[in-house]
Design an enzyme around this catalytic site. Structure first.
Site, PDB file in Angstrom:
ATOM      1  N   ALA A  65      11.533 -35.367-104.070  1.00 38.64           N
ATOM      2  CA  ALA A  65      10.897 -34.054-103.907  1.00 38.64           C
ATOM      3  C   ALA A  65       9.776 -33.981-104.928  1.00 38.64           C
ATOM      4  O   ALA A  65       9.792 -34.702-105.940  1.00 38.64           O
ATOM      5  CB  ALA A  65      11.921 -32.960-104.152  1.00 38.64           C
ATOM      6  N   GLU A 113      17.473 -39.352 -99.901  1.00 42.50           N
ATOM      7  CA  GLU A 113      18.163 -38.370 -99.048  1.00 42.50           C
ATOM      8  C   GLU A 113      17.545 -38.319 -97.645  1.00 42.50           C
ATOM      9  O   GLU A 113      18.261 -38.231 -96.646  1.00 42.50           O
ATOM     10  CB  GLU A 113      18.112 -36.986 -99.715  1.00 42.50           C
ATOM     11  CG  GLU A 113      18.941 -36.945-100.997  1.00 42.50           C
ATOM     12  CD  GLU A 113      18.698 -35.685-101.806  1.00 42.50           C
ATOM     13  OE1 GLU A 113      17.572 -35.499-102.318  1.00 42.50           O
ATOM     14  OE2 GLU A 113      19.626 -34.876-101.924  1.00 42.50           O
ATOM     15  N   GLU A 133      17.998 -37.662-110.175  1.00 43.88           N
ATOM     16  CA  GLU A 133      17.763 -36.263-110.536  1.00 43.88           C
ATOM     17  C   GLU A 133      18.281 -35.897-111.918  1.00 43.88           C
ATOM     18  O   GLU A 133      17.683 -35.066-112.605  1.00 43.88           O
ATOM     19  CB  GLU A 133      18.393 -35.331-109.487  1.00 43.88           C
ATOM     20  CG  GLU A 133      17.683 -35.326-108.140  1.00 43.88           C
ATOM     21  CD  GLU A 133      18.164 -36.401-107.179  1.00 43.88           C
ATOM     22  OE1 GLU A 133      18.926 -37.299-107.589  1.00 43.88           O
ATOM     23  OE2 GLU A 133      17.776 -36.332-106.006  1.00 43.88           O
TER      24      GLU A 133
HETATM   25  N1  COA Z   1       7.045 -35.702-107.623  1.00 45.62           N
HETATM   26  C1  COA Z   1       5.756 -35.497-107.917  1.00 45.62           C
HETATM   27  N2  COA Z   1       4.909 -36.478-108.245  1.00 45.62           N
HETATM   28  C2  COA Z   1       5.391 -37.726-108.278  1.00 45.62           C
HETATM   29  C3  COA Z   1       6.725 -38.020-107.990  1.00 45.62           C
HETATM   30  C4  COA Z   1       7.574 -36.936-107.643  1.00 45.62           C
HETATM   31  N3  COA Z   1       8.867 -37.110-107.314  1.00 45.62           N
HETATM   32  N4  COA Z   1       6.916 -39.350-108.128  1.00 45.62           N
HETATM   33  C5  COA Z   1       5.738 -39.873-108.468  1.00 45.62           C
HETATM   34  N5  COA Z   1       4.809 -38.900-108.572  1.00 45.62           N
HETATM   35  C6  COA Z   1       3.391 -39.026-108.928  1.00 45.62           C
HETATM   36  C7  COA Z   1       3.189 -39.271-110.395  1.00 45.62           C
HETATM   37  O1  COA Z   1       3.218 -38.037-111.110  1.00 45.62           O
HETATM   38  C8  COA Z   1       1.825 -39.908-110.394  1.00 45.62           C
HETATM   39  O2  COA Z   1       0.857 -38.906-110.183  1.00 45.62           O
HETATM   40  P1  COA Z   1      -0.517 -38.913-111.079  1.00 45.62           P
HETATM   41  O3  COA Z   1      -1.164 -40.246-110.757  1.00 45.62           O
HETATM   42  O4  COA Z   1      -1.266 -37.742-110.551  1.00 45.62           O
HETATM   43  O5  COA Z   1      -0.085 -38.821-112.488  1.00 45.62           O
HETATM   44  C9  COA Z   1       1.856 -40.760-109.123  1.00 45.62           C
HETATM   45  O6  COA Z   1       2.862 -40.186-108.309  1.00 45.62           O
HETATM   46  C10 COA Z   1       2.213 -42.213-109.371  1.00 45.62           C
HETATM   47  O7  COA Z   1       3.442 -42.249-110.070  1.00 45.62           O
HETATM   48  P2  COA Z   1       3.647 -43.042-111.459  1.00 45.62           P
HETATM   49  O8  COA Z   1       4.790 -42.399-112.173  1.00 45.62           O
HETATM   50  O9  COA Z   1       2.355 -43.144-112.195  1.00 45.62           O
HETATM   51  O10 COA Z   1       4.038 -44.477-110.903  1.00 45.62           O
HETATM   52  P3  COA Z   1       4.929 -45.564-111.642  1.00 45.62           P
HETATM   53  O11 COA Z   1       4.792 -46.805-110.833  1.00 45.62           O
HETATM   54  O12 COA Z   1       4.584 -45.635-113.087  1.00 45.62           O
HETATM   55  O13 COA Z   1       6.432 -45.027-111.538  1.00 45.62           O
HETATM   56  C11 COA Z   1       8.333 -44.057-110.413  1.00 45.62           C
HETATM   57  C12 COA Z   1       7.069 -44.916-110.294  1.00 45.62           C
HETATM   58  C13 COA Z   1       8.872 -43.834-109.017  1.00 45.62           C
HETATM   59  C14 COA Z   1       9.386 -44.800-111.251  1.00 45.62           C
HETATM   60  C15 COA Z   1       7.992 -42.711-111.106  1.00 45.62           C
HETATM   61  O14 COA Z   1       6.864 -42.141-110.440  1.00 45.62           O
HETATM   62  C16 COA Z   1       9.115 -41.705-111.058  1.00 45.62           C
HETATM   63  O15 COA Z   1      10.052 -41.808-111.816  1.00 45.62           O
HETATM   64  N6  COA Z   1       9.009 -40.688-110.171  1.00 45.62           N
HETATM   65  C17 COA Z   1       9.956 -39.638-110.086  1.00 45.62           C
HETATM   66  C18 COA Z   1      11.199 -40.095-109.347  1.00 45.62           C
HETATM   67  C19 COA Z   1      12.227 -38.975-109.306  1.00 45.62           C
HETATM   68  O16 COA Z   1      12.734 -38.537-110.315  1.00 45.62           O
HETATM   69  N7  COA Z   1      12.540 -38.512-108.073  1.00 45.62           N
HETATM   70  C20 COA Z   1      13.488 -37.475-107.865  1.00 45.62           C
HETATM   71  C21 COA Z   1      12.818 -36.160-107.925  1.00 45.62           C
HETATM   72  S1  COA Z   1      13.976 -34.835-107.796  1.00 45.62           S
END
Ligand code: COA
Length: 259
Positions: A65, A113, A133
């Site tokens: 999300a 999910e 989460e």
């Molecule tokens: N919601 C909003 N934005 C998200 C996102 C999410 N769930 N997951 C990734 N993004 C965004 C990042 O903020 C970033 O945006 P920006 O370039 O404007 O800063 C872009 O997507 C790329 O993500 P980034 O974190 O730079 O890539 P990465 O390769 O370094 O890491 C992940 C990848 C998936 C490990 C990391 O993005 C992450 O942990 N995301 C959240 C996962 C999560 O907790 N999901 C459950 C949500 S309830």
């Protein structure tokens, strides 16, 4: 169909629906999740053999999300957000035609999910599933605490939700979370198409009833065995059942019409 964050493409009766926010790793913001709802509603009105759901780009199916939208939510708003997701994911799960998630890259939180609401999942060596989460101090809100248990059992589901660890495609395959692992996303899409084309040779009423009956197993307060008995009876109201039985006896392929 025109969407802001989805790509809709139909070829040979198969809808390829692509979540298209690759710069945000296809995170499900409100706009996107409402478009997914609209797309599945529209899909019900089309003559489709099945649906393939995937994410744009090489990095993610869906990374969850949209975390930015959690800022400032109060209790009532948070419940409404979760309920909206539940309703949409239930609608996907109850689609009468096969819905296959092609999951390449991150499938985290709402992405894991969403894939679990689909009927089948096909992964690639790039796939990472997780329910991270608790890293944010929250829990899964789109059915993840329930569906992950259904797919992989309580012990492993608890481990993934509690540790926020990610698992790779092979582990997901071993646990029964995914149906197949293919070499890359294109191969996974081809595999999904071949499964949908195989299912399309069967009786469509029977296919819809199989989905309804298997889902009934997991519905609180619903007797799945009774659902099956009723569905079995319902099927015998159709022309397809006559055609299927007759074709077998005449040693020919059935020509199902879905009526
Ligand atoms: N919601 C909003 N934005 C998200 C996102 C999410 N769930 N997951 C990734 N993004 C965004 C990042 O903020 C970033 O945006 P920006 O370039 O404007 O800063 C872009 O997507 C790329 O993500 P980034 O974190 O730079 O890539 P990465 O390769 O370094 O890491 C992940 C990848 C998936 C490990 C990391 O993005 C992450 O942990 N995301 C959240 C996962 C999560 O907790 N999901 C459950 C949500 S309830």
């Amino acid at each position: 169909m025109d969407f802001k964050n989805l790509l809709w493409s139909v070829e040979d009766g198969i809808l390829l629906l692509t979540i298209n926010r690759p710069d945000k790793l296809n995170a499900l913001n409100g706009e996107t999740i409402l478009e997914i709802k609209a797309a599945f509603e529209q899909a019900k009105n089309e003559q489709l053999k099945g649906i393939i759901l995937t994410g744009a780009g090489e990095k993610a199916f869906v990374a969850g999300a949209d975390i930015a939208e959690f800022q400032g939510l109060n209790e009532t708003q948070a419940m409404a957000l979760a309920q909206r997701g539940h309703d949409i994911f239930f609608a996907i799960e109850q689609m009468p035609i096969p819905v296959i998630a092609v999951v390449s890259g991150f499938a985290l939180g709402g992405g894991c999910e969403l894939s679990m609401a689909c009927h089948l999942r096909i992964a690639t060596p790039q796939t990472k599933f997780g329910q991270p989460e608790v890293n944010l101090g929250i829990i899964a809100g789109y059915g993840g605490t329930q569906r992950l248990v259904q797919y992989i059992g309580k012990a492993k589901a608890l481990e993934l939700h509690l540790t926020a660890d990610m698992i790779d495609a092979q582990t997901a395959l071993n646990l029964g979370l995914v149906n197949y692992v293919e070499a890359d996303k294109n191969a996974a899409i081809e595999k999904a198409k071949s499964i949908i084309n195989k299912i399309a040779t069967k009786g469509p009423i029977a296919i819809a009833k199989v989905i309804e009956c298997v889902n009934a197993y997991y519905k609180d307060g619903v007797d799945g065995f009774a659902t099956e008995v009723n569905a079995f009876g319902d099927i015998f109201k159709s022309e397809d059942v006559k055609e299927g039985v007759q074709a077998f006896l005449e040693k020919r392929k059935p020509n199902f019409k879905g009526v």
